[in-house]
Design a protein around this motif. Structure first.
Motif, short mmCIF file in Angstrom:
data_model
loop_
_atom_site.label_atom_id
_atom_site.label_comp_id
_atom_site.label_asym_id
_atom_site.label_seq_id
_atom_site.Cartn_x
_atom_site.Cartn_y
_atom_site.Cartn_z
N ASP A 1 -5.78 9.75 8.01
CA ASP A 1 -4.64 9.60 8.91
C ASP A 1 -3.48 10.42 8.37
O ASP A 1 -3.00 10.19 7.26
CB ASP A 1 -4.26 8.13 9.02
CG ASP A 1 -3.15 7.88 10.01
OD1 ASP A 1 -2.84 8.78 10.82
OD2 ASP A 1 -2.58 6.77 10.00
N GLY A 2 -3.04 11.40 9.16
CA GLY A 2 -1.96 12.29 8.72
C GLY A 2 -0.65 11.56 8.47
O GLY A 2 0.10 11.91 7.55
N ALA A 3 -0.36 10.52 9.25
CA ALA A 3 0.89 9.78 9.07
C ALA A 3 0.90 9.03 7.74
O ALA A 3 1.91 9.04 7.02
CB ALA A 3 1.10 8.82 10.23
N ASN A 4 -0.20 8.39 7.39
CA ASN A 4 -0.26 7.68 6.11
C ASN A 4 -0.20 8.65 4.93
O ASN A 4 0.44 8.37 3.92
CB ASN A 4 -1.54 6.84 6.02
CG ASN A 4 -1.42 5.55 6.80
OD1 ASN A 4 -0.33 5.13 7.17
ND2 ASN A 4 -2.55 4.92 7.04
N THR A 5 -0.87 9.78 5.08
CA THR A 5 -0.82 10.79 4.02
C THR A 5 0.59 11.32 3.85
O THR A 5 1.08 11.47 2.73
CB THR A 5 -1.79 11.94 4.34
OG1 THR A 5 -3.10 11.39 4.49
CG2 THR A 5 -1.81 12.96 3.23
N ALA A 6 1.28 11.57 4.96
CA ALA A 6 2.66 12.04 4.90
C ALA A 6 3.56 11.00 4.24
O ALA A 6 4.46 11.35 3.46
CB ALA A 6 3.17 12.38 6.29
N TRP A 7 3.33 9.71 4.53
CA TRP A 7 4.15 8.68 3.92
C TRP A 7 3.90 8.61 2.41
O TRP A 7 4.84 8.44 1.63
CB TRP A 7 3.89 7.32 4.55
CG TRP A 7 4.58 6.24 3.77
CD1 TRP A 7 3.99 5.24 3.08
CD2 TRP A 7 5.99 6.11 3.54
NE1 TRP A 7 4.95 4.49 2.45
CE2 TRP A 7 6.19 5.01 2.72
CE3 TRP A 7 7.10 6.83 3.95
CZ2 TRP A 7 7.44 4.59 2.31
CZ3 TRP A 7 8.35 6.43 3.54
CH2 TRP A 7 8.51 5.31 2.73
N ILE A 8 2.67 8.73 1.97
CA ILE A 8 2.37 8.70 0.53
C ILE A 8 3.07 9.86 -0.16
O ILE A 8 3.65 9.71 -1.24
CB ILE A 8 0.85 8.75 0.29
CG1 ILE A 8 0.17 7.49 0.84
CG2 ILE A 8 0.52 8.93 -1.18
CD1 ILE A 8 0.58 6.20 0.16
N ILE A 9 3.04 11.05 0.43
CA ILE A 9 3.70 12.22 -0.16
C ILE A 9 5.21 12.02 -0.18
O ILE A 9 5.88 12.34 -1.16
CB ILE A 9 3.30 13.49 0.61
CG1 ILE A 9 1.82 13.79 0.38
CG2 ILE A 9 4.16 14.68 0.18
CD1 ILE A 9 1.26 14.89 1.25
N THR A 10 5.77 11.46 0.90
CA THR A 10 7.21 11.19 0.96
C THR A 10 7.62 10.17 -0.10
O THR A 10 8.64 10.34 -0.77
CB THR A 10 7.60 10.69 2.36
OG1 THR A 10 7.20 11.66 3.32
CG2 THR A 10 9.08 10.44 2.47
N ALA A 11 6.84 9.11 -0.24
CA ALA A 11 7.16 8.10 -1.26
C ALA A 11 7.10 8.70 -2.66
O ALA A 11 7.94 8.38 -3.51
CB ALA A 11 6.18 6.92 -1.14
N THR A 12 6.14 9.58 -2.91
CA THR A 12 6.05 10.25 -4.20
C THR A 12 7.27 11.11 -4.46
O THR A 12 7.84 11.10 -5.56
CB THR A 12 4.77 11.11 -4.26
OG1 THR A 12 3.64 10.28 -4.02
CG2 THR A 12 4.63 11.79 -5.61
N ALA A 13 7.70 11.84 -3.44
CA ALA A 13 8.89 12.69 -3.58
C ALA A 13 10.13 11.83 -3.82
O ALA A 13 10.99 12.19 -4.64
CB ALA A 13 9.07 13.55 -2.34
N LEU A 14 10.24 10.69 -3.15
CA LEU A 14 11.39 9.81 -3.36
C LEU A 14 11.44 9.28 -4.79
O LEU A 14 12.51 9.17 -5.40
CB LEU A 14 11.36 8.65 -2.36
CG LEU A 14 11.67 9.02 -0.92
CD1 LEU A 14 11.42 7.82 0.00
CD2 LEU A 14 13.10 9.51 -0.78
N VAL A 15 10.27 8.94 -5.35
CA VAL A 15 10.24 8.47 -6.73
C VAL A 15 10.67 9.59 -7.68
O VAL A 15 11.44 9.36 -8.62
CB VAL A 15 8.83 7.95 -7.09
CG1 VAL A 15 8.69 7.73 -8.59
CG2 VAL A 15 8.55 6.67 -6.34
#
Length: 101
Positions: free
Chosen positions: A8-22
């Motif tokens: 799922d592209g949306a879940n993958t994008a959220w995981i990448i965004t959360a990583t960038a936020l950390v």
């Protein structure tokens, strides 16, 4: 509403965004905190040390941390995983957990 199995592209994008936020929290947050604890002439040194530590920790996670956290460790499974996914070697689209890589 049912979803098809697969990546799922949306879940993958959220995981990448959360990583960038950390990472965005770690680098300036810790750097400025520790920079405030030293004299003005040493602030740049502390900023670079925090950046270097973040880079090293990210590389260690990619090389062996992911594998130790998310693979089967056999008899030691309750404490630590194995090295089956060393350097993300066996992480493929077929090895999804639900729809998250």
């Amino acid at each position: 509403i049912g979803h098809a199995e697969g990546l799922d592209g949306a879940n993958t994008a959220w995981i990448i965004t959360a990583t960038a936020l950390v990472l965005f929290m770690t680098i300036p947050g810790l750097s400025l905190f520790y920079g405030g604890l030293v004299r003005a002439k040493n602030v740049l040194s502390v900023l670079m040390q925090c950046f270097a530590i973040t880079c090293v920790a990210s590389l260690i996670w990619l090389i062996c941390g992911y594998s130790l956290a998310f693979t089967d460790g056999g008899s030691m499974n309750s404490f630590i995983g194995g090295m089956d996914n060393f350097m993300l070697g066996k992480v493929l689209e077929e090895t999804l957990s639900g729809d998250i890589p």
